[in-house]
Design an enzyme around this catalytic site. Structure first.
Site, PDB file in Angstrom:
ATOM      1  N   ARG A  11       0.754  -1.057  -0.173  1.00 23.09           N
ATOM      2  CA  ARG A  11      -0.038   0.117  -0.026  1.00 23.09           C
ATOM      3  C   ARG A  11       0.858   1.340   0.027  1.00 23.09           C
ATOM      4  NH1 ARG A  11      -0.576   4.669   2.256  1.00 23.09           N
ATOM      5  NH2 ARG A  11      -0.229   3.877   4.264  1.00 23.09           N
ATOM      6  N   ASP A  12       1.571   1.808   0.982  1.00 23.23           N
ATOM      7  CA  ASP A  12       2.271   2.696   1.346  1.00 23.23           C
ATOM      8  C   ASP A  12       3.491   2.848   0.401  1.00 23.23           C
ATOM      9  OD1 ASP A  12       2.704   5.302   2.157  1.00 23.23           O
ATOM     10  OD2 ASP A  12       3.751   4.628   3.958  1.00 23.23           O
ATOM     11  N   HIS A 203       5.109   4.176  12.694  1.00 28.68           N
ATOM     12  CA  HIS A 203       5.164   4.120  10.997  1.00 28.68           C
ATOM     13  C   HIS A 203       6.177   5.038  10.743  1.00 28.68           C
ATOM     14  CE1 HIS A 203       3.425   3.727   6.948  1.00 28.68           C
ATOM     15  NE2 HIS A 203       3.870   5.001   6.717  1.00 28.68           N
ATOM     16  N   HIS A 205       9.661   6.779   8.345  1.00 29.57           N
ATOM     17  CA  HIS A 205       9.995   6.882   7.073  1.00 29.57           C
ATOM     18  C   HIS A 205      11.526   7.260   7.167  1.00 29.57           C
ATOM     19  CE1 HIS A 205       6.491   7.083   4.086  1.00 29.57           C
ATOM     20  NE2 HIS A 205       5.981   6.843   5.459  1.00 29.57           N
ATOM     21  N   CYS A 236       4.435   9.883   0.587  1.00 26.59           N
ATOM     22  CA  CYS A 236       3.096  10.141   0.539  1.00 26.59           C
ATOM     23  C   CYS A 236       2.996  11.028  -0.679  1.00 26.59           C
ATOM     24  CB  CYS A 236       2.828  10.807   1.751  1.00 26.59           C
ATOM     25  SG  CYS A 236       1.060  11.496   1.958  1.00 26.59           S
ATOM     26  N   ASN A 245       9.421   4.288   3.215  1.00 32.69           N
ATOM     27  CA  ASN A 245       9.504   3.803   4.709  1.00 32.69           C
ATOM     28  C   ASN A 245      10.661   3.277   5.076  1.00 32.69           C
ATOM     29  OD1 ASN A 245       6.119   3.698   5.090  1.00 32.69           O
ATOM     30  ND2 ASN A 245       6.648   3.139   2.911  1.00 32.69           N
TER      31      ASN A 245
END
Length: 308
Positions: A11-12, A203, A205, A236, A245
């Protein structure tokens, strides 16, 4: 100590890839991560296809991994329409996300923070009706590309509103990779003091190379769950300057070196990370895809000898 890792690459990680990734490759990415021992995924997002075309195939991805055993699949559910889509799939946990700052909220969700919180109620209610678990995620929890450092008081306010709505698990997103160890310590400590029963997930990065220092600090204040992406892909689309990430390979290598358990097979992660780089057609930022792990040696005969 066991540290749990959620793989967010599907996803990310993929959402910022400029070339559309075929469904079959997304499914294979998940299957390869399962092969390496991953038990929890953020597999996709039921966001509007117009907003993020890369994730328009959410239903197809979930259909392709529906037979996975003993694996928890999460998906971002941004609104009621997305929740209705998610309800028709095998997603186990719905992740409601909002921003900690007003500017990022308007860029990411086209609404104020207060409106985002209000929009969450019908999603939460449908999740309960469908027997799904609802999890909250706060983006720009430590820093905002438009407002700078996110005040801890502002984050506490947003988190408190989510707790009042019944959320008992919140992901804290270092969306642009500006968090520092002291900020992680201060923020987590204050959140735990205000909400002792709240489960927190980091979460992180690695935009400025701080992620592993932040992981160690997080562990020192009781965090046992982190999110990462294979190869270190990600970013993002609505946060200028945001990069990938923390890489799953780098995170597992670090944790194993510090004698923490993850349940993940490091060698398989490296193999699958190289497959992902080849599949995407460009180098990936994970350091362990280009450097040998700690303890690896080279034959002396292959060394360049000094002359003199």
């Amino acid at each position: 100590m066991k540290i749990e890792i959620t793989e967010v690459g599907p996803r990310d990680g993929l959402q910022s890839e400029k070339v559309l990734v075929p469904v079959a490759n997304k499914i294979e990415l998940i299957q390869r991560a399962i092969d390496a021992g991953v038990k929890r995924f953020e597999a996709t997002s039921f966001v509007s296809p117009r907003a993020i075309p890369q994730l328009a195939d959410a239903e197809d991805v979930m259909a392709g991994v529906s037979d996975a055993q003993d694996v928890i699949f999460q998906a971002l559910v941004p609104n009621l329409r997305g929740a209705e889509r998610a309800a028709r799939t095998g997603v186990h946990e719905w992740v409601w996300f909002l921003s900690a700052t007003q500017s990022h909220s308007r860029a990411n969700s086209n609404c104020s923070v207060e409106d985002a919180i209000a929009r969450c109620e019908p999603v939460r209610d449908l999740a309960r009706a469908e027997g799904k678990r609802a999890v909250a995620a706060i983006a720009a929890a430590f820093g905002c590309p438009f407002e700078g450092v996110t005040p801890t008081a502002q984050l506490l306010k947003v988190a408190g509103a989510l707790v009042d709505m019944g959320f008992d698990e919140i992901k804290l997103g270092d969306t642009i990779g500006t968090a520092t160890p002291s900020q992680i310590r201060r923020t987590v400590t204050q959140l735990k003091a205000a909400h002792p029963d709240l489960k927190l997930i980091l979460h992180l990065h690695d935009t400025r190379g701080m992620s592993l220092a932040n992981v160690m600090t997080g562990i020192s204040v009781g965090i046992t769950r982190f999110e990462s992406s294979l190869g270190g892909i990600g970013g993002c689309p609505f946060a200028p300057g945001a990069t990938g990430n923390v890489a799953t390979e780098d995170l597992v290598h670090f944790l194993h070196a510090e004698n923490y358990e993850t349940g993940l097979d490091f060698d398989k992660l490296i193999t699958h990370g190289r497959w992902l780089a080849e599949t995407l057609g460009h180098p990936l930022p994970a350091r362990l895809l280009s450097a040998p792990p700690i303890g690896a040696t080279q034959p002396l005969d292959s060394a360049i000898r000094a002359v003199g």
